[in-house]
Motif scaffolding. Structure first.
Motif, PDB file in Angstrom:
ATOM      1  N   PRO A 314       0.844  -1.204   0.000  1.00  0.00           N
ATOM      2  CA  PRO A 314       0.000   0.000   0.000  1.00  0.00           C
ATOM      3  C   PRO A 314       0.874   1.247   0.000  1.00  0.00           C
ATOM      4  CG  PRO A 314      -0.743  -1.542   1.675  1.00  0.00           C
ATOM      5  CD  PRO A 314       0.548  -2.084   1.135  1.00  0.00           C
ATOM      6  N   ARG A 489       0.739  14.144  -5.653  1.00  0.00           N
ATOM      7  CA  ARG A 489      -0.500  14.585  -5.013  1.00  0.00           C
ATOM      8  C   ARG A 489      -1.697  13.837  -5.614  1.00  0.00           C
ATOM      9  NH1 ARG A 489      -1.379  18.439  -0.689  1.00  0.00           N
ATOM     10  NH2 ARG A 489      -3.619  18.241  -0.534  1.00  0.00           N
ATOM     11  N   PHE A 492      -2.131  10.308  -4.337  1.00  0.00           N
ATOM     12  CA  PHE A 492      -2.659  10.157  -2.990  1.00  0.00           C
ATOM     13  C   PHE A 492      -4.104  10.615  -2.899  1.00  0.00           C
ATOM     14  CE2 PHE A 492       1.796   9.698  -1.997  1.00  0.00           C
ATOM     15  CZ  PHE A 492       1.767   8.767  -0.973  1.00  0.00           C
ATOM     16  N   ALA A 493      -4.593  11.272  -3.928  1.00  0.00           N
ATOM     17  CA  ALA A 493      -5.971  11.755  -3.942  1.00  0.00           C
ATOM     18  C   ALA A 493      -6.897  10.605  -4.372  1.00  0.00           C
ATOM     19  CB  ALA A 493      -6.088  12.928  -4.893  1.00  0.00           C
ATOM     20  N   PRO A 494      -8.201  10.783  -4.200  1.00  0.00           N
ATOM     21  CA  PRO A 494      -9.143   9.733  -4.617  1.00  0.00           C
ATOM     22  C   PRO A 494      -8.911   9.276  -6.054  1.00  0.00           C
ATOM     23  CG  PRO A 494     -10.304  11.399  -3.381  1.00  0.00           C
ATOM     24  CD  PRO A 494      -8.891  11.892  -3.514  1.00  0.00           C
TER      25      PRO A 494
ATOM     26  N   MET B  93      -4.006  -2.058  -1.640  1.00  0.00           N
ATOM     27  CA  MET B  93      -4.521  -1.128  -0.632  1.00  0.00           C
ATOM     28  C   MET B  93      -4.666  -1.823   0.721  1.00  0.00           C
ATOM     29  SD  MET B  93      -7.444   0.819  -2.795  1.00  0.00           S
ATOM     30  CE  MET B  93      -7.137   1.215  -4.519  1.00  0.00           C
ATOM     31  N   THR B  94      -4.762  -0.997   1.766  1.00  0.00           N
ATOM     32  CA  THR B  94      -5.029  -1.559   3.080  1.00  0.00           C
ATOM     33  C   THR B  94      -6.501  -1.921   3.153  1.00  0.00           C
ATOM     34  OG1 THR B  94      -5.577   0.565   4.038  1.00  0.00           O
ATOM     35  CG2 THR B  94      -3.274  -0.078   4.139  1.00  0.00           C
ATOM     36  N   GLU B  97      -8.722   1.102   3.323  1.00  0.00           N
ATOM     37  CA  GLU B  97      -8.738   1.801   2.029  1.00  0.00           C
ATOM     38  C   GLU B  97      -9.662   1.120   1.036  1.00  0.00           C
ATOM     39  OE1 GLU B  97      -4.224   3.753   2.038  1.00  0.00           O
ATOM     40  OE2 GLU B  97      -4.591   1.857   1.034  1.00  0.00           O
ATOM     41  N   MET B 101     -12.578   3.122  -0.672  1.00  0.00           N
ATOM     42  CA  MET B 101     -12.699   3.192  -2.131  1.00  0.00           C
ATOM     43  C   MET B 101     -14.169   3.182  -2.546  1.00  0.00           C
ATOM     44  SD  MET B 101     -10.402   3.285  -4.562  1.00  0.00           S
ATOM     45  CE  MET B 101     -11.377   4.486  -5.423  1.00  0.00           C
ATOM     46  N   LEU B 104     -15.785   6.445  -1.396  1.00  0.00           N
ATOM     47  CA  LEU B 104     -15.388   7.558  -2.271  1.00  0.00           C
ATOM     48  C   LEU B 104     -16.223   7.533  -3.542  1.00  0.00           C
ATOM     49  CD1 LEU B 104     -11.505   7.316  -1.943  1.00  0.00           C
ATOM     50  CD2 LEU B 104     -12.877   9.312  -1.342  1.00  0.00           C
ATOM     51  N   ASP B 109     -16.639  11.148  -5.241  1.00  0.00           N
ATOM     52  CA  ASP B 109     -15.355  11.826  -5.023  1.00  0.00           C
ATOM     53  C   ASP B 109     -14.243  11.348  -5.948  1.00  0.00           C
ATOM     54  OD1 ASP B 109     -16.299  13.410  -3.007  1.00  0.00           O
ATOM     55  OD2 ASP B 109     -15.737  12.014  -1.404  1.00  0.00           O
ATOM     56  N   TRP B 114      -7.083  16.588  -5.367  1.00  0.00           N
ATOM     57  CA  TRP B 114      -6.241  17.314  -4.426  1.00  0.00           C
ATOM     58  C   TRP B 114      -6.204  16.731  -3.026  1.00  0.00           C
ATOM     59  CZ3 TRP B 114      -2.494  19.916  -6.129  1.00  0.00           C
ATOM     60  CH2 TRP B 114      -1.782  20.768  -5.285  1.00  0.00           C
ATOM     61  N   ARG B 115      -7.343  16.661  -2.352  1.00  0.00           N
ATOM     62  CA  ARG B 115      -7.353  16.180  -0.965  1.00  0.00           C
ATOM     63  C   ARG B 115      -6.868  14.747  -0.899  1.00  0.00           C
ATOM     64  NH1 ARG B 115     -11.544  18.348   2.114  1.00  0.00           N
ATOM     65  NH2 ARG B 115     -11.219  16.734   3.672  1.00  0.00           N
ATOM     66  N   PRO B 116      -5.937  14.438   0.017  1.00  0.00           N
ATOM     67  CA  PRO B 116      -5.500  13.041   0.169  1.00  0.00           C
ATOM     68  C   PRO B 116      -6.685  12.143   0.538  1.00  0.00           C
ATOM     69  CG  PRO B 116      -4.007  14.517   1.315  1.00  0.00           C
ATOM     70  CD  PRO B 116      -5.163  15.356   0.868  1.00  0.00           C
ATOM     71  N   ALA B 117      -6.732  10.993  -0.108  1.00  0.00           N
ATOM     72  CA  ALA B 117      -7.874  10.107   0.081  1.00  0.00           C
ATOM     73  C   ALA B 117      -7.863   9.448   1.452  1.00  0.00           C
ATOM     74  CB  ALA B 117      -7.867   9.044  -1.013  1.00  0.00           C
ATOM     75  N   ALA B 118      -6.675   9.301   2.026  1.00  0.00           N
ATOM     76  CA  ALA B 118      -6.559   8.521   3.257  1.00  0.00           C
ATOM     77  C   ALA B 118      -7.491   9.021   4.354  1.00  0.00           C
ATOM     78  CB  ALA B 118      -5.113   8.528   3.739  1.00  0.00           C
ATOM     79  N   LEU B 120     -10.336  10.734   3.850  1.00  0.00           N
ATOM     80  CA  LEU B 120     -11.729  10.885   3.427  1.00  0.00           C
ATOM     81  C   LEU B 120     -12.545   9.640   3.769  1.00  0.00           C
ATOM     82  CD1 LEU B 120     -11.122  12.508  -0.071  1.00  0.00           C
ATOM     83  CD2 LEU B 120     -12.059  13.637   1.951  1.00  0.00           C
ATOM     84  N   ASP B 139      -5.684  -1.290   9.128  1.00  0.00           N
ATOM     85  CA  ASP B 139      -4.534  -0.711   8.447  1.00  0.00           C
ATOM     86  C   ASP B 139      -3.531  -1.742   7.938  1.00  0.00           C
ATOM     87  OD1 ASP B 139      -5.110   2.091   8.466  1.00  0.00           O
ATOM     88  OD2 ASP B 139      -4.991   1.959  10.654  1.00  0.00           O
TER      89      ASP B 139
END
Ligand SMILES: Nc1ncnc2c1ncn2[C@@H]1O[C@H](COP(=O)(O)OP(=O)(O)O)[C@@H](O)[C@H]1O
Ligand SMILES: [Mg+2]
Lengths: 628, 259
Positions: A314, A489, A492-494, B93-94, B97, B101, B104, B109, B114-118, B120, B139
């Motif tokens: 991951p 970036r 790491f985003a959706p 993925m963990t 996550e 997914m 999201l 989404d 931009w916003r890190p998914a972790a 959200l 995790d």
């Protein structure tokens, strides 16, 4: 033009078709049985011409020529068997990407070997004894050797066809082509089968190359040209189908002949010279076939695509260590112009490395997290470079505008090509991206009036203050940093997560509402766009751009950079690109035989460090820390 | 009114009529078991309902909307979740996550850059994992999970879009008998709380008879019975399919059967 002239071109086309068939049929056979795409196939063909040349000139006469052609086929067949035994056997179970790279390494090695043995001059063989004259056809003269070639293709096709039908060896080949597992079940010694198929395929390539000796000079550029042709034919005809290969060879040869036959046509005052479109036409045919019939005219779907062998960890946000390291590297780079005052070459080196970093990171974006192994990333580099350079040439655009336009031009190309590419996967995606890149290259090469043809565009120099090495370096550094951070970036985003979900399991991704093709298409476009920045910077850094710098070699360089660093790590492409660019600019410039050196590097990489530099380090690190 | 109504559904592969003129319906909150020998056409039915396969003919009515031939992702958005016969996760993925997914995607989404998914939807994902008893593994890399745990994670993922209808193709295949009972019990409890209708296939007759509200039986692509446990047990045609071939209800279970 007259009907007679058209007909004459069509008959002439048949002899070219035979040539294409000989180049391609071995590749197709080998792929059918072993599922290996042998990129060194064009090299075998090229060596065939050289070896036959030596026979024809050293021994000479009927024996030297015709006997030499047969002997060449046997020798090249033996080389093929050696390749299979020494190299390919070790990588049958490796991911496709590694097999492609390993055989590309052979291309480099063979090219330098040929260079070393026969020198760099073009070598034209003697005329064929007995077939030196020409025959009268439709009021024109057709060399009798061409007529012989036109017939030789179908004859070999028939012989192969019956061999495959009647003999036990042939039945095994067919069985293996249709169902690989079955061969094991039949209790056939798979190793022997694979070696003999490889030898047969190689011998056919050698024969094809040898037959050209009376027509065209042996040159060192033949390997990639023949490879390109072989691909187009095999992909159009259907991988593994020999009849398909002949059919495709005829179609392509005739389309080319038609282009030449039509010549210049006036479209309402605009003169279009069709004979300039032969290269584009070939790859266009391939692109269309791949889009309409992804498995070729007579090909069959080839099971599921294998995934990368090692499962991926991951992704984790940067550790404080990594952030610190990045800051230190950035600090050092900012300090570099000071050091460069004593050695200006340092700036050029730095710029090359940074451009490579942008190129490789953008390729990794779709290759790693997206799982799309593009073999044509050079297209977007080229679109960016030419977009910028042509704006300067034709509109005298300022550097700022030209540099801003580069990613936009590349974006447009990536949106168009990517839309088709994401509909395929695995080898087929690799081939289609390669075809698109070749279309871009061929268009640039042949559209002389607009792009400057093989001379390219010159005089693309940056304006002050960026004409100073240090200033341009800092500009490149800024853009490279932005590009790398931006792509990171996104990952790491959706969006980046959705990309990986679509790669890990398209079925499951679709079942939770992810439009995988669309996500991958946009990813492709983003990668192309960022790659365009690298292209734009390259044009200004060198002051020029030529078709040579956007050829298939650049795409392959990108793949090597990504694999060198490690495809499964996010910092891998940065390290890989830096090491590769440094190697290229330093060691490889020192030797005439840099190709062989690069080939050796690739082979070591593929055989010994399949997870790349960063991958190897993090594996080591994990092992040292012990099980935690 | 039924949540899902199937009418005259058919699908052939070459000459094989995998599903042949099948009709049935599922009511709100119903726990419906589909049983039948291997190769009866159960997975093919599921694949048509979730959009992975387009039917040759017939209607699949979700509410009053015919969803036959729609794309899986569109059907998912209409509130149909599914788990697969061969369970798997997004291997890179963990665990959490994996659930994120789906969340999201549900929240629209996916195209955010931009916003890190972790961060959200993490809370909600942990909640879902807690409900299937997997919060402790949140995790860990999902590819390290035991197969039974993967099945639980799949369940959490399938619940992420608050489905009206849940399709579960052999949710317990490859699990030990005890685990099977626990998982189905968990599913039953979760869907009862939410009022979700469930269509599931299951080889263990013990499980089917103790949990299903109703049972339908498929054999060679045809629907041969539809009723409650007692009715199915006594149905001569069903007995013929199962006992007539020398098989019994309980040893029909075949973990790891082809999907
Ligand atoms: N993709 C496919 N191609 C060809 N035949 C298939 C395919 N999927 C299923 N079948 C056939 O359809 C029939 C029903 O299969 P399936 O729906 O998987 O049964 P079940 O899930 O009840 O075991 C079987 O005969 C199977 O071989
Ligand atoms: Mg099934």
């Amino acid at each position: 033009m007259t009907l007679d002239a058209l007909l004459f071109q069509a008959i002439n086309g048949l002899s070219s078709a035979s040539g294409l068939f000989f180049i391609a049929v071995g590749l197709s056979l080998i792929f059918g049985v072993t599922r290996i795409i042998n990129l060194a196939h064009g090299s075998l063909y090229m060596m065939g011409t050289y070896i036959a040349y030596s026979f024809a000139t050293k021994i000479g006469g009927v024996i030297g020529f015709w006997g030499g052609i047969l002997a060449t086929a046997i020798i090249v067949g033996c080389i093929g068997a050696l390749i299979e035994i020494l190299l390919l056997r070790r990588i049958y179970r490796a991911p496709e990407l590694f097999q492609l790279l390993a055989t590309f390494a052979l291309v480099l090695v063979f090219n330098d070997m040929t260079h070393w043995i026969w020198g760099s001059e073009d070598l034209l063989g003697p005329r064929a004894p007995g077939l030196a004259g020409s025959v009268e056809l439709l009021g024109r003269r057709l060399p009798s050797y061409d007529l012989f070639l036109a017939l030789a293709g179908p004859v070999v096709l028939l012989i192969l066809h019956f061999t495959l039908k009647v003999t036990r060896f042939g039945r095994l080949i067919r069985a293996a082509t249709q169902d690989r597992e079955m061969v094991g079940a039949l209790g056939v010694n798979q190793a022997v089968l694979f070696t003999s198929v490889f030898a047969l395929g190689a011998a056919l390539a050698g024969l094809g190359g040898a037959l050209q000796v009376a027509r065209e000079p042996a040159t060192l550029a033949t390997d990639l040209i023949a490879l390109g042709d072989a691909f187009v034919v095999v992909v159009v005809g259907g991988m593994g189908s020999i009849t398909g290969a002949y059919l495709a060879a005829v179609i392509i040869a005739e389309v080319k002949a038609l282009c030449i036959g039509i010549g210049v046509v006036n479209f309402g005052g605009i003169a279009v010279n069709f004979s300039k479109f032969t290269l584009v036409a070939e790859f266009l045919v391939m692109a269309i076939v791949l889009i309409v019939r992804p498995y070729g005219l007579l090909g069959k779907p080839q099971g599921a695509v294998r995934s990368v062998a090692e499962p991926e960890e991951p992704i984790r946000a940067a550790t404080p260590m990594l952030k610190l390291l990045a800051a230190v590297v950035l600090g050092l780079l900012l300090f570099l112009p000071v050091l460069a005052q004593s050695s200006p070459y340092l700036m050029i080196l730095g710029i090359d490395v940074l451009i490579a970093v942008i190129f490789a990171t953008s390729l990794h974006f779709i290759m790693g997290p997206g799982g799309m192994h593009s073999f044509g990333h050079a297209a977007y580099f080229g679109l960016g470079a030419y977009g910028a350079a042509l704006l300067v040439k034709w509109l005298a655009a300022p550097m700022g505008i030209a540099l801003a336009a580069a990613p936009l031009v590349a974006l447009a190309g990536a949106l168009l090509f990517g839309w088709f590419a994401v509909r395929l996967s695995g080898v087929y995606l690799a081939m289609l991206t390669l075809a698109f890149a070749q279309i871009v290259w061929a268009a640039v090469f042949q559209w002389e009036g607009f792009t400057g043809g093989s001379n390219g565009v010159i005089g693309v120099w940056p304006k002050p203050p960026f004409d100073q090495g240090w200033a341009f370096f800092l500009l490149t550094l800024a853009l490279a940093t932005i590009a790398v951070l931006l792509l990171r970036r996104f990952l790491f985003a959706p969006f980046g997560y959705a990309m990986r979900a679509g790669r890990d399991s398209p079925l499951r991704a679709e079942a939770i509402g992810i439009d995988v093709k669309r996500i991958h298409w946009l990813a492709f476009a983003i990668a192309g766009c960022i790659c365009g920045v690298a292209g734009g910077l390259f044009a200004f850094a060198k002051g020029s751009i030529s078709p040579e710098s956007i050829h298939v070699g650049r795409s392959i360089d990108g793949l090597v950079m990504v694999l060198l660093g490690g495809i499964q790590t996010l910092t891998g492409p940065i390290v890989g690109a830096s090491v590769f660019a440094l190697l290229q600019d330093t060691i490889m410039r020192q030797t005439e035989y840099w190709r062989a050196l690069l080939g050796a590097v690739i082979l070591v990489l593929v055989l010994a460090f399949p997870s790349g530099i960063v991958g190897a380090f993090s594996n080591l690190w994990r092992r040292l820390r012990g099980p935690s | 009114m039924s949540v899902l109504a199937i009418r005259g559904l058919s699908k052939a592969f070459g000459g094989v009529r995998a599903v042949n003129d099948v009709s049935f319906a599922i009511g709100p909150g119903e726990f419906l078991a589909m049983i039948g020998p291997n190769g009866a056409g159960k997975s093919t039915c599921f694949n048509m309902i979730n959009g992975q396969l387009a039917p040759d003919s017939g209607e699949i009515l979700l509410g009053d909307r015919n969803i036959a031939g729609m794309a899986p992702r569109a059907i998912w958005r209409l509130g149909v979740g599914r788990t697969f016969q061969v369970a798997a996760t997004f291997a890179s993925m963990t665990v959490v996550e994996n659930v994120q997914m789906a969340l999201l995607s549900y929240a629209g989404d996916l195209y955010r850059l931009w916003r890190p998914a972790a961060a959200l939807h993490r809370e909600r994902a942990l909640e879902l994992l807690a409900q299937v008893g997997m919060q402790d593994a949140a995790d860990r890399p999902s590819r390290e999970l035991a197969y039974g745990d993967v099945k639980r994670v799949e369940l959490a993922i399938a619940l992420a879009n608050e489905p009206r209808l849940l399709l579960m193709d052999e949710p317990t295949a490859g699990m030990a008998p005890r685990e099977r009972n626990d998982l189905i019990k968990l599913v039953k409890q979760l869907v009862l709380e939410r009022g979700i209708s469930v269509l599931f296939t299951e080889h263990s007759m013990d499980v089917v008879f103790s949990f299903a509200d109703r049972i339908i039986v498929l054999a060679r692509g045809r629907l041969i019975a539809d009723g409650n446990a007692a009715a199915i047990r006594d149905n001569p045609q069903v007995q013929e399919v199962y006992f007539g071939t020398g098989k019994t209800f309980s040893n029909e279970a075949s973990p790891g059967a082809a999907p």
